[in-house]
Design an enzyme around this catalytic site. Structure first.
Site, PDB file in Angstrom:
ATOM      1  N   CYS A 169      -1.877  -2.834   7.813  1.00 48.49           N
ATOM      2  CA  CYS A 169      -1.805  -3.726   6.654  1.00 48.49           C
ATOM      3  C   CYS A 169      -0.523  -4.548   6.608  1.00 48.49           C
ATOM      4  O   CYS A 169      -0.549  -5.710   6.208  1.00 48.49           O
ATOM      5  CB  CYS A 169      -2.024  -2.932   5.365  1.00 48.49           C
ATOM      6  SG  CYS A 169      -3.695  -2.228   5.292  1.00 48.49           S
ATOM      7  N   LYS A 205      -7.143  -4.828  -2.843  1.00 50.11           N
ATOM      8  CA  LYS A 205      -7.893  -5.315  -1.680  1.00 50.11           C
ATOM      9  C   LYS A 205      -8.816  -4.229  -1.150  1.00 50.11           C
ATOM     10  O   LYS A 205      -8.601  -3.051  -1.415  1.00 50.11           O
ATOM     11  CB  LYS A 205      -6.930  -5.812  -0.601  1.00 50.11           C
ATOM     12  CG  LYS A 205      -5.940  -4.766  -0.113  1.00 50.11           C
ATOM     13  CD  LYS A 205      -4.851  -5.399   0.728  1.00 50.11           C
ATOM     14  CE  LYS A 205      -3.893  -4.369   1.272  1.00 50.11           C
ATOM     15  NZ  LYS A 205      -4.490  -3.403   2.194  1.00 50.11           N
ATOM     16  N   ASP A 215       0.793  -1.245   0.000  1.00 51.35           N
ATOM     17  CA  ASP A 215       0.000   0.000   0.000  1.00 51.35           C
ATOM     18  C   ASP A 215       0.823   1.292   0.000  1.00 51.35           C
ATOM     19  O   ASP A 215       0.511   2.225   0.772  1.00 51.35           O
ATOM     20  CB  ASP A 215      -0.958   0.017   1.207  1.00 51.35           C
ATOM     21  CG  ASP A 215      -1.980  -1.106   1.186  1.00 51.35           C
ATOM     22  OD1 ASP A 215      -1.988  -1.900   0.232  1.00 51.35           O
ATOM     23  OD2 ASP A 215      -2.769  -1.198   2.143  1.00 51.35           O
TER      24      ASP A 215
END
Length: 200
Positions: A152, A107, A9
């Site tokens: 994450c 996601k 990310d």
């Protein structure tokens, strides 16, 4: 061991100036680029929410960002709107060497469930397909870098270890949100799961 680098990310909304900025989040980009150049396999993950996602505080009238609610799959932090599909905030950081990525895992695209881990949605059972991708490529070791350490990255590392991968987190190439002690808790949880925490 066959090894993959998983870059979590590194998107504009998680970098300074973004909707859910992680302090110093852009400082890790050059180091990640350097690792990508030497990795056998590189996977990039991308938070990819539809507008009005159930994890956004704005979807719950009267709820404040960073407050907690109970969802059908368990407790959920309510976030500021971020990484909305196709928006500039959802794009990878412009300095990230995305061309080195061999696969992109998106996601959080299901409206009713958030997804921190690169491997599973937050119900811990709905897979992203990454486990199968890595195993069919014969990969048995992973190194994780990116944003944010305590959400994450942590969830991805715990799942990787649980799935049998030899798992390392390069702590020097991650940055944390650190919400109410979440960074210390993440460090403890990862260490307890057998994840190697490396400073480079």
């Amino acid at each position: 061991m066959s090894h993959a680098l998983i870059v979590i990310d590194v998107q504009n909304d998680f970098c300074p100036g973004g909707a859910l900025a992680v302090a110093d989040g852009d400082a890790i980009v050059p180091g990640i680029n350097g690792l990508m150049a030497d990795a056998e396999a590189v996977v990039l993950t991308q938070d990819w929410h539809p507008a009005g996602h159930s994890s956004f505080a704005s979807s719950h009238p009267g709820a404040d960002p960073f407050s907690m609610i109970e969802m059908p799959y368990g407790p959920q932090v309510l976030w500021p709107d971020h990484c909305i599909q196709g928006s500039p905030g959802a794009a990878f950081h412009p300095d990230l060497a995305v061309e080195a990525g061999q696969m992109v895992v998106r996601k959080g695209f299901r409206p009713g469930i958030d997804s921190y881990s690169a491997f599973f949605e937050n119900d811990k059972t709905t897979p992203t397909g990454l486990d199968g991708y890595l195993k069919t490529r014969g990969i048995d070791a992973v190194t994780l870098v990116g944003l944010a350490t305590d959400f994450c990255v942590q969830f991805s590392a715990l799942d990787a270890a649980r799935l049998g991968f030899a798992t390392t987190v390069r702590m020097d190439l991650c940055r944390a949100i650190d919400l109410d002690g979440s960074l210390a808790a993440a460090r403890s949880a990862m260490a307890a799961a057998g994840v190697t925490l490396s400073e480079g």
